[in-house]
Design an enzyme around this catalytic site. Structure first.
Site, PDB file in Angstrom:
ATOM      1  N   LYS A  73      16.574 -14.897 -13.589  1.00  0.00           N
ATOM      2  CA  LYS A  73      16.860 -16.251 -14.093  1.00  0.00           C
ATOM      3  C   LYS A  73      16.619 -16.224 -15.601  1.00  0.00           C
ATOM      4  O   LYS A  73      15.512 -16.488 -16.084  1.00  0.00           O
ATOM      5  CB  LYS A  73      15.936 -17.264 -13.386  1.00  0.00           C
ATOM      6  CG  LYS A  73      16.389 -18.697 -13.515  1.00  0.00           C
ATOM      7  CD  LYS A  73      15.654 -19.576 -12.523  1.00  0.00           C
ATOM      8  CE  LYS A  73      15.915 -21.045 -12.752  1.00  0.00           C
ATOM      9  NZ  LYS A  73      17.300 -21.457 -12.553  1.00  0.00           N
TER      10      LYS A  73
HETATM   11  N1  PMP Z   1      21.583 -20.157  -8.297  1.00  0.00           N
HETATM   12  C1  PMP Z   1      21.477 -20.511  -9.583  1.00  0.00           C
HETATM   13  C2  PMP Z   1      22.465 -19.979 -10.549  1.00  0.00           C
HETATM   14  C3  PMP Z   1      20.457 -21.373 -10.000  1.00  0.00           C
HETATM   15  O1  PMP Z   1      20.354 -21.740 -11.290  1.00  0.00           O
HETATM   16  C4  PMP Z   1      19.552 -21.884  -9.053  1.00  0.00           C
HETATM   17  C5  PMP Z   1      18.467 -22.829  -9.489  1.00  0.00           C
HETATM   18  N2  PMP Z   1      17.304 -22.149  -9.885  1.00  0.00           N
HETATM   19  C6  PMP Z   1      19.691 -21.485  -7.715  1.00  0.00           C
HETATM   20  C7  PMP Z   1      20.713 -20.619  -7.373  1.00  0.00           C
HETATM   21  C8  PMP Z   1      18.736 -21.943  -6.682  1.00  0.00           C
HETATM   22  O2  PMP Z   1      17.473 -21.357  -6.859  1.00  0.00           O
HETATM   23  P1  PMP Z   1      16.148 -22.073  -6.412  1.00  0.00           P
HETATM   24  O3  PMP Z   1      16.352 -22.508  -5.005  1.00  0.00           O
HETATM   25  O4  PMP Z   1      15.107 -21.032  -6.531  1.00  0.00           O
HETATM   26  O5  PMP Z   1      15.925 -23.210  -7.321  1.00  0.00           O
END
Ligand code: PMP
Length: 317
Positions: A160
Site C-alpha cells: 500500500k
Molecule cells: N484495494 C485497494 C486498492 C485499496 O486501496 C484498499 C483499501 N485499503 C483495499 C483493496 C481494501 O483493503 P482493506 O480491506 O485492508 O482496507
C-alpha cells in the site's frame, strides 16, 4: 463542515502536535515521487468505548509495504500502535478513520531517496460511509474502468504505497465523471482486479468468489475478515481468477475495504447485477462485519484494540 475540521491533533515523528503544524516542505521526496507507504484503519464505537479494528494487521501490512520499498520506518509496530491510540484519544474521537503514513522528506530530489529522512505521521478524523450515505443500504453503480490495473511486475500491488494510487485515482475520477460511484479495474486480459480502493467479491449459487495477489490486488484486511466470517456462517469461499464474463451471471457482487466496509454493487455499467438490489448473502455478510466491528460478535474480540484500557471491573475508562 469541512472534512478535517474536527481533527485538532496529529501524531508526527513521535509527538502529538496541532493539526496546523503537521506540514511537509514542498521539496519533500514523497510529494514529488509518491515515495511513501500508508494504511487506512477504522475505529468504531463499542460498549467498551472506541476500539480500533484489526490494528495489528494494518500495521503489519504497513511494515511489509515499507520493507517492499526499502523504506526504513524509524519506529516499532508497538510504538505506532500506541501512536494510533494516542491520536484518537487526543482528538476525543470514537468512530473515526486513522491514517498512518511513512514518507520520505526533504534532502534531495534524485529519484533515489538517499539521505531523505523518513517522516512518520498518524492522522485521525471522522469519516462516514466512504461511498456515500446510502451506499451500504442500497448499493452502488460501478463501471469497468478503461484504466487497466497495473501488473505486480511493474509495481507491487500487495504493497500500500502512495504513488500506486495514481492508477486508482485515474479510474475513480473517470467513473465519477461518467456518473458512477466507483470503478472496477481489470487487467489487460479482462481479468478482474479490484476497485480503486476496495477488493471485489461475487456470489454465485450461494458461494463466494474473490481473487488474490495473483491478480494484482491489495490483500485487503476487510477481505480477510469477510472470508473468515463467511466461512464461519457456512459459505464456501473460492479464491481464484474472476473474469468479467462471469460477472454477467453472478447473483450478487460487493466491494470490501476499511473505508467502504461491505458495500453492495447493484449494477455494472448500468446493467443490474442479480435483481439490481443488494442481495441476501451480501447483506448477511455486511451484518456479520458490523457485528465484529462494533464488538457485538463475542468470537471476534481479538480483532479489536480498545482505545481506553479496561479497569479491573472490566469497564473501559
Ligand atoms: N484495494 C485497494 C486498492 C485499496 O486501496 C484498499 C483499501 N485499503 C483495499 C483493496 C481494501 O483493503 P482493506 O480491506 O485492508 O482496507
Amino acid at each position: 463542515m469541512a472534512f478535517f475540521s474536527e481533527s485538532k491533533w496529529v501524531w508526527k515523528n513521535g509527538k502529538i502536535i496541532p493539526w496546523e503544524e503537521a506540514t511537509v516542505h514542498m521539496s519533500a521526496h514523497g510529494l514529488h515521487y509518491g515515495t511513501g507507504v500508508f494504511e487506512g484503519i477504522r475505529c468504531y464505537n463499542t460498549a467498551d468505548g472506541p476500539a480500533v479494528f484489526r490494528l495489528d494487521a494494518h500495521l503489519q501490512r504497513m511494515f511489509e509495504s515499507a520493507r517492499t520499498y526499502g523504506l526504513p520506518i524509524p519506529y516499532s509496530q508497538e510504538e505506532l500502535a500506541q501512536a494510533a491510540i494516542d491520536v484518537i484519544k487526543a482528538n476525543g474521537f470514537s468512530d473515526c478513520y486513522v491514517r498512518p503514513i511513512a514518507t520520505y522528506g526533504s534532502a534531495s530530489l534524485g529519484v533515489h531517496p538517499r539521505n531523505c529522512p523518513v517522516e512518520v505521521a498518524m492522522l485521525a478524523w471522522p469519516w462516514g460511509a466512504y461511498l456515500g450515505a446510502d451506499a451500504l443500504e442500497n448499493g452502488i453503480q460501478v463501471t469497468v474502468s478503461r484504466w487497466k490495473k497495473f501488473s505486480s511486475l511493474a509495481m507491487p500491488a500487495t504493497a500500500k504505497a502512495c504513488g500506486q494510487y495514481l492508477n486508482s485515482m485515474l479510474a475513480v475520477q473517470d467513473a465519477v465523471r461518467c456518473g458512477f460511484d466507483e470503478a472496477l479495474l481489470v487487467d489487460e486480459e479482462g481479468v478482474i482486479a479490484e476497485g480503486s480502493g476496495e477488493n471485489f467479491f461475487m456470489v454465485q449459487n450461494g458461494n463466494l468468489l474473490t481473487n488474490d495477489e495473483r491478480d494484482h490486488v491489495l490483500m485487503g484486511i476487510t477481505r480477510d475478515s469477510v472470508i473468515t466470517l463467511a466461512r464461519e456462517l457456512g459459505y464456501k469461499v473460492f479464491v481464484g481468477q474472476m473474469r468479467l464474463e462471469e460477472l454477467e451471471v453472478a447473483d450478487e457482487a460487493f466491494f470490501t475495504g476499511t473505508a467502504a466496509e461491505v458495500t453492495p454493487i447493484s449494477a455494472l455499467d448500468r446493467k443490474p447485477i442479480g435483481n439490481g438490489k443488494p442481495g441476501p448473502v451480501t447483506l448477511e455478510l455486511q451484518r456479520a462485519y458490523f457485528a465484529a466491528t462494533s464488538g457485538k460478535d463475542p468470537k471476534r474480540q481479538e480483532w479489536l484494540t480498545l482505545v481506553n484500557a479496561k479497569t479491573e471491573a472490566g469497564k473501559a475508562v
